[in-house]
Enzyme design. Structure first.
Site, PDB file in Angstrom:
ATOM      1  N   HIS A   4      -2.957   7.538  -6.737  1.00 54.98           N
ATOM      2  CA  HIS A   4      -3.337   8.395  -7.865  1.00 54.98           C
ATOM      3  C   HIS A   4      -3.849   7.580  -9.050  1.00 54.98           C
ATOM      4  O   HIS A   4      -3.419   6.449  -9.276  1.00 54.98           O
ATOM      5  CB  HIS A   4      -2.135   9.234  -8.305  1.00 54.98           C
ATOM      6  N   ASP A  10      -6.144  15.813 -11.521  1.00 49.99           N
ATOM      7  CA  ASP A  10      -4.867  15.259 -11.020  1.00 49.99           C
ATOM      8  C   ASP A  10      -4.096  14.553 -12.141  1.00 49.99           C
ATOM      9  O   ASP A  10      -4.630  13.673 -12.810  1.00 49.99           O
ATOM     10  CB  ASP A  10      -5.221  14.262  -9.903  1.00 49.99           C
ATOM     11  N   SER A  35       0.111   9.023   7.163  1.00 51.67           N
ATOM     12  CA  SER A  35      -1.221   9.532   6.816  1.00 51.67           C
ATOM     13  C   SER A  35      -2.112   8.481   6.173  1.00 51.67           C
ATOM     14  O   SER A  35      -3.306   8.706   6.017  1.00 51.67           O
ATOM     15  CB  SER A  35      -1.069  10.720   5.866  1.00 51.67           C
TER      16      SER A  35
END
Lengths: 555, 555
Positions: B368, B195, B233
């Site tokens: 992230h 990522d 979410s």
């Protein structure tokens, strides 16, 4: 009976509750003068609009009272509307040398230069505009020659910061004249109007000089060509690039129309110090080795037609990005431009350039004061009343909160909308009534001919396109003698949708039949029956709502 | 002669050089499996488009080889395209419980639930897909139940991080399984796919838990109603709001369709811990005093139709913002949404609410990994080859730079485009050829029926609108018997432009006359002469370029 006190009116016609199109009216008795007259960039929903200027109908209605327009600095959002406004309201304009130099260029482009009186002022000058006196006070901002204003009115003094930061080490000339601010504060200021742009940022805004130090470091280590994109109007930034180029033995080429224009004006007027022979023609860059070249260019906001964007996409006629080029984007994206800038960065990386941008180094500082600087202004000016200016509602609100934290009483603080009138006497202030204010959209040569209906149609067309249905009928009988013909644009890819087009024709025919059966023969009824039938059919089939234009021709 | 080595192919069909629509193909011999299958949001120039899905024609061409689709987590950009893709390529799907719970809801909305095989896996499970073995490794991200993948192939092991951060104190369950990563690294990893989203951020991404501490502080001091907007979410974020509500004696109401859906799924599957009676119906909020209520809502991105945006503009049916309300926007604007969020903040302030948003407090953390976390992954996995994934080109490039700084050889690093094929053996890797890849636009019910021509027309219509000119001519003689009629939309405000409309008719007539004079009688020539004449006339008069549609009807 005591004579009724006359009141001072302060009326923002733009720049509050929005970013851009700054303009404020000051009115007392038969005298009006105006501070700044800028443009705003169109919002995302203003499709096809080039720029937005303020509605100045209040001024044209009172044109015999208007004594002049005073400019605080030469940015677009403070001077950009003048070429439109001066056509309609030709009054004297006052500003510092660079500000008027930049304005002159604009007026020339609009063919207006010979009709307008431009009065150059220096810092500390005081001008008279009817009953008002206006003093120009040296300030610091991301453009040279910016000023704050002390406005002496019959009811008291107003201090207007203009756009500003407190830069203790400006690139050229003196820092902001804090001593004069303190003096004004001591004598008593009725109303403070203060820039709110950066009120959300804690601490201090860094000095412009820090960017120069970063440039030096980058230039020292660079082994290839350097390209720097920045705002054309930031003369001090450009001067620092020039300084680094001199220090490290590079020639400079200038790229982009507005960059060329501003550098020319700034050099002519003595705001930039560039040795003879340093600047070379952009056509000659390939005569020098890459490590001897700096290109200063527009496009720091990723504007689609700008020089840097064209270089990044390989469409620039004079400059081709080559692997190893070092591109410095010396600006932060203005809100709304993030994706444009990101696309340019990606394209530059793909071409093998190194790119230094906001997340990588201190290659940009803001031109607006952060919280601690704002506090200093409030403490020095110590106003009786306060109107936060230059910012969206959230900025004005938070600037008001900051003033309350500093001890001001909330009822002395006025968060205004454009068009609202603040009435002041020497010991009172209140919002009282409003005047016409708003936005006028400029699209091509049209000024104000695009309004909400046109924008709504553009929006509709942009989402789902268009279906045109044309039918020719015989006037006497009402019989269809040609059509229905169906034309679509922006709806579906027609070649792959022939069945759908055929069905649309059938739906039209059925709708027409229905009209005939029910003897509904006037055109507008027919059109609306066709439109409704098609709309329902298309939504059912596609869940889209194209614009539907039925056209009936009678022969 | 030695048998030719068979090769592993790794083919990203999305998610590289772009944000979103993540999907990667792994192929060896007759076996293919796929990791993730997400949507992207439309770019600004994709007018009217609802969402973008990957072009999977490479998979449908090889459908007999495809053994299944493995999901790393339940975000839209990793699962959102499945309702479209599974219609065409019905293969088994594998994922953790929450991921598949969220997918189930989507499939149900599309009426697909009964046709699809969903296989729930747990962390540490290993599944077989043809010659591949895939191990699910516990990870941490801004959604619960996310996984990294160890992919055991005939040529070696691939480690795919999925979207991740390294959160040492996750809200629920264990942190990311670093021990297993170290073990894999020790045994040898052929390829790391990692990522790249936050590679531009220095240091570490903060733990989700820090947001809970901020909530506690805010809730402790709040004296009125609290509204929190966040991503539906982010189950852990919502759990922390629940925790704060319990601690400070508030009831919770849920607002916004996706928020209601996700909370229901998460509670059903045991991913949220909510005491009986804590959640009340949104219709009942006014039965409680404001200081006893928290409303959790969608709209943290300022989406125009979302619950928070409607509340801010006064259009929400159930919730009215009242002065004193405290609104927490617990999210950062995704690039491109800054202005939408800003508008909502302004509107909330105008209604008298206090608003806490990104510039004000630590009310959001990213999902992230930042640079230091990425370095840890690289050091633990110690791959032979590296492919940065999930990011625009600049992210991939900078992730590659980071790997080089850590000592990797540049020729072992592959910055890929979508569709490019990375071929691997146990001791080699190279980019070799490409397959079909790209984007498929979804607009209403249409999947792929809007392409570049339709978008170009929408763009054109959005900028300057449209002029339709209709003429009816007699077939035999070519004489005009009705028209020219002129209809315009999105061009100028017609009522104020009647002169212009009349001039347009005159220009058409003159153009037609020219056709007759020169005996140019075929329709398409006539149309193009009319179009050219009008285009030139309108640009001269208005500097605009509306779309011009000449229509000739023959009777």
């Amino acid at each position: 009976m005591a004579k009724k006190k006359r009141k001072l009116k302060v009326i923002p016609l733009g720049g509050l509750g929005e970013i851009g199109k700054n303009i404020t009216v000051f009115e007392y008795g038969d005298d009006i003068f105006v501070v700044d007259c800028g443009i705003a960039f169109p919002e995302d929903d203003m499709l096809g609009i080039d720029l937005v200027i303020p509605d100045i109908s209040y001024l044209t209605k009172n044109r015999e009272k208007v004594r002049g327009i005073v400019l605080t600095h030469g940015h677009e959002d403070h001077i950009g509307a003048l070429p439109y406004v001066l056509k309609d309201l030709n009054v004297p304009v006052y500003g510092t040398k660079l500000t008027l130099g930049l304005l002159e260029q604009k007026l020339e482009e609009h063919g207006l230069l010979n009709n307008v009186v431009l009065n150059v002022v220096k810092h500390s000058d005081v001008i008279e505009l009817g009953c008002f006196k206006v003093e120009f006070i040296r300030s610091t901002h991301s453009i040279a020659d910016s000023t704050a204003l002390a406005i002496f009115t019959p009811v008291g003094t107003i201090f207007h910061t203009g756009d500003f930061k407190i830069d203790y080490t400006p690139i050229e000339g003196e820092p902001i004249d804090l001593a004069r601010l303190a003096e004004l504060g001591k004598k008593g200021v009725l109303l403070l109007m203060c820039d709110s742009t950066n009120v959300e940022r804690e601490g201090y805004t860094m000095s412009e000089k820090t960017v120069g130090e970063t440039f030096d470091e980058i230039f020292m280590n660079a082994k290839n060509r350097i390209l720097v994109a920045t705002f054309a109007s930031n003369v001090h930034r450009i001067q620092q690039i020039v300084n680094a180029a001199i220090k490290f033995g590079r020639k400079i080429a200038i790229c982009g129309r507005s960059m060329v224009n501003v550098v020319n004006v700034a050099m002519e007027l003595g705001y930039m110090n560039v040795p003879e022979g340093l600047i070379i023609d952009i056509d000659h860059i390939n005569k020098y080795p890459p490590e001897k070249i700096v290109i200063i260019t527009t496009g720091s906001q990723g504007e689609p037609m700008s020089a840097l964007t064209r270089m990044a996409s390989g469409d620039h006629k004079k400059v081709e990005i080559i692997p190893g080029d070092l591109v410095i984007i010396s600006a932060n994206p203005i809100p709304g431009n993030e994706k444009l800038v990101s696309r340019v960065v990606n394209d530059l990386f793909k071409k093998g350039a190194e790119v230094i941008y906001e997340s990588l180094a201190d290659i940009h500082v803001s031109g607006h004061a952060s919280q601690e600087e704002l506090k200093l202004i409030h403490r020095l000016i110590r106003p009786k009343y306060f109107m936060p200016v230059h910012g969206e509602y959230r900025h004005l609100k938070r600037h008001a909160n900051l003033a309350v934290e500093l001890g001001m009483s909330p009822e002395n603080i006025f968060i205004m909308d454009i068009g609202k009138v603040l009435e002041l006497t020497n010991d009172s202030a209140k919002i009282n009534g409003s005047v016409n204010a708003g936005r006028v959209l400029v699209d091509g040569l049209g000024v104000g001919d695009v309004g909400n209906i046109v924008l709504r149609d553009r929006k509709h067309l942009s989402q789902d396109g268009l279906i045109v249905v044309v039918i020719t009928i015989e006037g006497d009988t009402g019989n269809v003698i040609a059509g229905p013909d169906v034309i679509s644009r922006g709806f579906v890819y027609v070649r792959e949708s022939e069945d759908l087009m055929e069905e649309i024709r059938e739906v039209c025919k059925a709708a027409l039949q229905k009209c005939n059966d029910k003897k509904k023969n006037d055109w507008s009824t027919k059109k609306s029956i066709i439109r409704d039938a098609l709309r329902d059919f298309l939504y059912e089939r596609t869940k889209r709502r194209p614009m539907i234009l039925p056209i009936i021709m009678e022969v």
